[in-house]
Design a protein around this motif. Structure first.
Motif, short mmCIF file in Angstrom:
data_model
loop_
_atom_site.label_atom_id
_atom_site.label_comp_id
_atom_site.label_asym_id
_atom_site.label_seq_id
_atom_site.Cartn_x
_atom_site.Cartn_y
_atom_site.Cartn_z
N TYR A 110 0.83 -1.21 0.00
CA TYR A 110 0.00 0.00 0.00
C TYR A 110 0.86 1.26 0.00
O TYR A 110 0.50 2.27 -0.62
CB TYR A 110 -0.92 -0.02 1.22
N GLN A 111 2.00 1.20 0.68
CA GLN A 111 2.94 2.33 0.71
C GLN A 111 4.19 2.02 -0.10
O GLN A 111 5.24 2.65 0.11
CB GLN A 111 3.30 2.67 2.16
N GLY A 112 4.08 1.07 -1.04
CA GLY A 112 5.22 0.64 -1.82
C GLY A 112 5.52 1.52 -3.02
O GLY A 112 4.81 2.50 -3.30
N PRO A 113 6.57 1.17 -3.76
CA PRO A 113 7.02 1.97 -4.91
C PRO A 113 5.97 2.13 -6.01
O PRO A 113 5.89 3.19 -6.63
CB PRO A 113 8.23 1.18 -5.43
N LEU A 114 5.17 1.08 -6.28
CA LEU A 114 4.20 1.18 -7.37
C LEU A 114 3.16 2.26 -7.09
O LEU A 114 2.87 3.10 -7.95
CB LEU A 114 3.51 -0.17 -7.59
N ASN A 115 2.58 2.24 -5.90
CA ASN A 115 1.60 3.26 -5.55
C ASN A 115 2.23 4.66 -5.54
O ASN A 115 1.61 5.63 -5.96
CB ASN A 115 0.98 2.96 -4.19
N THR A 116 3.48 4.74 -5.09
CA THR A 116 4.16 6.03 -5.06
C THR A 116 4.36 6.57 -6.47
O THR A 116 4.11 7.76 -6.73
CB THR A 116 5.53 5.89 -4.36
N LEU A 117 4.78 5.71 -7.39
CA LEU A 117 4.98 6.13 -8.78
C LEU A 117 3.67 6.57 -9.42
O LEU A 117 3.60 7.60 -10.09
CB LEU A 117 5.61 5.00 -9.58
N LEU A 118 2.62 5.76 -9.22
CA LEU A 118 1.33 6.08 -9.83
C LEU A 118 0.78 7.41 -9.31
O LEU A 118 0.19 8.19 -10.07
CB LEU A 118 0.33 4.96 -9.57
N MET A 119 1.00 7.69 -8.04
CA MET A 119 0.53 8.95 -7.47
C MET A 119 1.38 10.12 -7.96
O MET A 119 0.85 11.20 -8.25
CB MET A 119 0.55 8.88 -5.94
N ASN A 120 2.69 9.92 -8.06
CA ASN A 120 3.56 10.99 -8.56
C ASN A 120 3.26 11.32 -10.01
O ASN A 120 3.41 12.47 -10.44
CB ASN A 120 5.03 10.58 -8.41
N TRP A 121 2.87 10.33 -10.79
CA TRP A 121 2.52 10.56 -12.20
C TRP A 121 1.12 11.13 -12.35
O TRP A 121 0.72 11.49 -13.46
CB TRP A 121 2.63 9.26 -12.98
N GLN A 134 -7.21 -5.19 3.06
CA GLN A 134 -8.22 -4.22 2.64
C GLN A 134 -8.43 -4.23 1.13
O GLN A 134 -9.21 -3.42 0.61
CB GLN A 134 -7.82 -2.82 3.11
N ALA A 135 -7.74 -5.10 0.43
CA ALA A 135 -7.87 -5.17 -1.02
C ALA A 135 -9.18 -5.85 -1.41
O ALA A 135 -9.74 -6.65 -0.67
CB ALA A 135 -6.68 -5.94 -1.61
N SER A 136 -9.66 -5.51 -2.58
CA SER A 136 -10.80 -6.21 -3.14
C SER A 136 -10.37 -7.62 -3.53
O SER A 136 -9.27 -7.80 -4.07
CB SER A 136 -11.32 -5.47 -4.37
N PRO A 137 -11.20 -8.64 -3.26
CA PRO A 137 -10.82 -10.01 -3.66
C PRO A 137 -10.49 -10.12 -5.14
O PRO A 137 -9.54 -10.81 -5.52
CB PRO A 137 -12.06 -10.83 -3.28
N LEU A 138 -11.25 -9.42 -5.99
CA LEU A 138 -11.00 -9.47 -7.43
C LEU A 138 -9.65 -8.86 -7.77
O LEU A 138 -8.88 -9.43 -8.56
CB LEU A 138 -12.11 -8.74 -8.18
#
Length: 284
Positions: A110-121, A134-138
């Motif tokens: 949730y606080q990892g690099p992927l989310n950070t990159l997507l938010m910065n972009w 807290q993730a959706s099962p799908l």
């Protein structure tokens, strides 16, 4: 020793051996089977079985299909530095699987690099729950399938490359002279021969995915948890649920033994049926 362990596990399925009966357990016949198939664990067994089969099909099909496409792309005329491209993908396979999975778990946090990159972009306004509780099962299920592609595609690519390099070029050239398009050549010559050679391996890969403990346990740990399940999460497979029943709070060893037997029956039945319908078996 292995035979003793196998007999012990099978025998355990016909007892009441659990945390409350670890000492002085007794024979109960098929009661544990009834608990799994129609009793208090049935509401977990059948949904987890369904997801296990969906996962096995999706994981096997995606790695095979994209591995073949990647091999065809690299082997296409005009592609330079083919050995370099192969090496890049082989490196992924060369890294131990548990290392790749633990790194991907951190990457998708949730606080990892992927989310950070997507938010910065500016692509997302808040982090996405990919694999936590807290993730959706799908979302979590799609994530584990995609991550498995990252790990499994290089294997299919290497196998497909070897097959493609040994295809009868006279048939391909004759088809081109007759006006066949690249798609027609792939559908009628390339793909059937790849499938003919790889069918036994695909069956083995499917069975391996049914029992693919590492991807689920190291990536999601079964998360997100499902309140409707008994000791399992939404991404748990039968094999990881078996682990939870054995080493979790309930320690239902007899139910775990039943699951082990059922997993073997499912795997063996599918293997026999599928292999007998392959061209490799019919022409063997």
């Amino acid at each position: 020793i292995r035979l003793y362990g196998l007999v012990f596990m099978i025998s355990m399925a016909f007892t009441n051996y659990d945390r409350q009966h670890s000492v002085g357990f007794s024979w109960t016949g098929f009661q544990a089977f009834g608990n799994v198939l129609s009793g208090d664990l049935a509401g977990t067994f059948f949904p987890v079985l369904g997801w296990t089969l969906i996962w096995a099909v999706a994981a096997t099909a995606t790695t095979f299909f994209f591995g073949v496409l990647l091999a065809l792309l690299i082997e296409s005329k005009g592609i330079k530095h083919k050995n370099l491209w192969r090496t890049i993908f082989v490196i992924v396979y060369a890294v131990p699987q548990f290392v790749s999975l633990l790194m991907m778990a951190q990457f998708l946090d949730y606080q990892g690099p992927l989310n950070t990159l997507l938010m910065n972009w500016g692509w997302i306004s808040h982090p996405i729950h990919f694999i936590d509780n807290q993730a959706s099962p799908l979302v979590a299920r799609i994530t584990v399938i995609v991550v498995n592609m990252w790990i499994g595609i290089p294997v299919s690519m290497l196998t497909s490359t070897a097959i493609i390099q040994n295809l009868p070029q006279d048939q391909i050239e004759a088809a081109r002279i007759d006006g066949a398009s690249p798609v027609q050549i792939f559908n009628h010559i390339t793909f059937p021969q790849i499938l003919f050679v790889m069918s036994p391996a695909l069956i083995q890969q499917f069975i391996g995915n049914i029992n693919n403990f590492n991807v689920i346990y190291l990536l999601t740990g079964g998360a997100p948890m499902n309140n409707n399940y008994n000791g399992a999460g939404s991404t748990d497979l039968l094999v990881t649920w078996l682990y939870n029943l054995t080493f979790g709070q309930e320690q239902r060893y007899n139910a775990s033994a039943v699951l082990g037997i059922l997993i073997f029956i499912i795997s063996a039945t599918f293997s026999l049926i599928a292999y007998r319908h392959t061209n490799a078996y019919k022409e063997g």
